[in-house]
Design an enzyme around this catalytic site. Structure first.
Site, PDB file in Angstrom:
ATOM      1  N   LYS A  77      20.121  41.226 -13.995  1.00 21.58           N
ATOM      2  CA  LYS A  77      19.684  40.036 -14.740  1.00 21.58           C
ATOM      3  C   LYS A  77      18.644  39.332 -13.885  1.00 21.58           C
ATOM      4  O   LYS A  77      18.896  39.034 -12.715  1.00 21.58           O
ATOM      5  CB  LYS A  77      20.895  39.138 -14.977  1.00 21.58           C
ATOM      6  CG  LYS A  77      20.567  37.730 -15.437  1.00 21.58           C
ATOM      7  CD  LYS A  77      21.833  36.990 -15.811  1.00 21.58           C
ATOM      8  CE  LYS A  77      21.591  35.509 -15.934  1.00 21.58           C
ATOM      9  NZ  LYS A  77      22.726  34.790 -16.519  1.00 21.58           N
TER      10      LYS A  77
HETATM   11  C1  R5P Z   1      23.355  31.915 -12.545  1.00 23.96           C
HETATM   12  O1  R5P Z   1      23.247  31.424 -11.534  1.00 23.96           O
HETATM   13  C2  R5P Z   1      24.426  31.964 -13.476  1.00 23.96           C
HETATM   14  O2  R5P Z   1      24.916  33.159 -13.767  1.00 23.96           O
HETATM   15  C3  R5P Z   1      24.285  30.987 -14.521  1.00 23.96           C
HETATM   16  O3  R5P Z   1      25.411  30.226 -14.579  1.00 23.96           O
HETATM   17  C4  R5P Z   1      23.847  31.399 -15.874  1.00 23.96           C
HETATM   18  O4  R5P Z   1      23.879  32.736 -16.126  1.00 23.96           O
HETATM   19  C5  R5P Z   1      22.517  30.842 -16.136  1.00 23.96           C
HETATM   20  O5  R5P Z   1      22.178  30.910 -17.476  1.00 23.96           O
HETATM   21  P1  R5P Z   1      20.981  30.028 -18.002  1.00 23.96           P
HETATM   22  O6  R5P Z   1      19.975  29.910 -16.896  1.00 23.96           O
HETATM   23  O7  R5P Z   1      20.425  30.783 -19.157  1.00 23.96           O
HETATM   24  O8  R5P Z   1      21.506  28.703 -18.400  1.00 23.96           O
END
Ligand code: R5P
Length: 294
Positions: free
Chosen positions: A203
């Site tokens: 990711k």
């Molecule tokens: C990353 O640090 C984490 O996995 C997050 O909590 C999450 O996946 C971030 O998702 P978004 O940036 O789309 O809110």
């Protein structure tokens, strides 16, 4: 034992039809064992080869994030539209109905809160518990260039070894520190290191220049991270560009659950990811669904 009476001795071995041997649909995953591929099939849609993963694991380091104060109220209604959920075991056990039959990607690293050095993570999940929870994958943060770079990479390699032993894929999540450059050169480095060291999928963030070089140089599927909340039209544009430039889907959190209409937004994201809808068409769908409160 089955009743033998009346069993038909005429058999057809279809000698004119070669044995079916369909390659697994995900990049770099053809040599994985059946169990791993089956778990991947709970995360990725085999028809499009992509996923719309909903990330709700933010609480593991920042507590009750805006939009996630009540997962039971705000997130459960979105579950029908998520191909997979990225979350902690705490929220999974307490709040997600066991009838949720799609993939769960369990947060498997953690330790420091937003009050401390974030790269100082350790493995925060036992493989046995991941199996008990029937997880489809485990996620680990990797801080390339960060203060605890080696420790976070060791977390990844340890989880990859445990995952390989038990058939559970590992998602490497490329974290960016406050002062680190977010460009294609950095993400190429971070993604490739994760893949070389065994991560089964990655990711990473979208960058407007050279994102296709990140996906091209990474031998396993790359999923786009959502990042900070953007206007819906911009978030849809970003998702469109990411999948057009080689991403195998998205893992979005705030851009969905902090949207003024989260259910409409996740459906619009699906339109882009699974149907290659142009951002404008997806935004029209978002507005239409929002107005109908779908
Ligand atoms: C990353 O640090 C984490 O996995 C997050 O909590 C999450 O996946 C971030 O998702 P978004 O940036 O789309 O809110």
């Amino acid at each position: 034992m089955a009743d033998m009476d009346g069993s038909n001795e005429t058999k057809d071995f279809y000698l004119d039809i070669p044995a079916r041997n369909t390659p697994f649909f995900l990049k770099g995953s053809g040599a994985l064992d059946w169990g791993m591929q089956n778990r991947f099939a709970r995360i990725f849609n085999a028809a499009s080869g992509r996923t719309v993963m909903l990330a709700i694991d933010h609480g593991y380091f920042q507590g009750p994030t805006t939009g996630l104060e009540r997962v039971d109220v705000n997130i459960i209604p979105l579950l029908p539209y998520a191909d997979a959920l990225m979350l902690t075991r705490g929220i999974l056990r307490t709040t997600i109905p066991p009838t949720f039959a799609r993939g769960t990607v369990l947060r498997a690293s953690g330790g420091p809160s937003i009050l401390k050095e974030l790269s100082n993570e350790q493995i925060a999940l036992d493989i046995e518990d991941a199996l008990r929870l029937n997880a489809a994958a485990m996620a680990v943060q990797v801080f390339v260039g960060g203060e605890y770079e080696s420790q976070s990479i060791h977390n990844l390699t340890r989880l990859v070894d445990l995952g390989a032993r038990h058939g559970v894929p590992v998602l490497g999540v490329t974290a960016v520190g406050k002062n680190m450059t977010r460009d294609a050169r950095y993400f190429r480095l971070a993604c490739r290191i994760c893949a070389e060291l065994g991560a089964h999928f990655i990711k990473t963030y979208y960058v407007s220049e050279g994102f296709e070089t990140i996906t091209a140089s990474c031998p396993v599927p790359v999923i786009m991270a959502g990042g900070k909340k953007l206007p819906e039209s911009e978030a849809l544009e970003m998702a469109y560009r990411a999948v057009s430039e080689g991403a195998a889907g998205v893992d979005m959190g705030r851009n969905i659950f902090q949207s003024e209409a989260p259910a409409a937004m996740i459906q619009a994201v699906r339109k882009v990811v699974h149907e290659n809808a142009k951002p404008r068409e997806a935004f029209e769908l978002f507005q239409d669904l929002k107005n109908r409160r779908a």
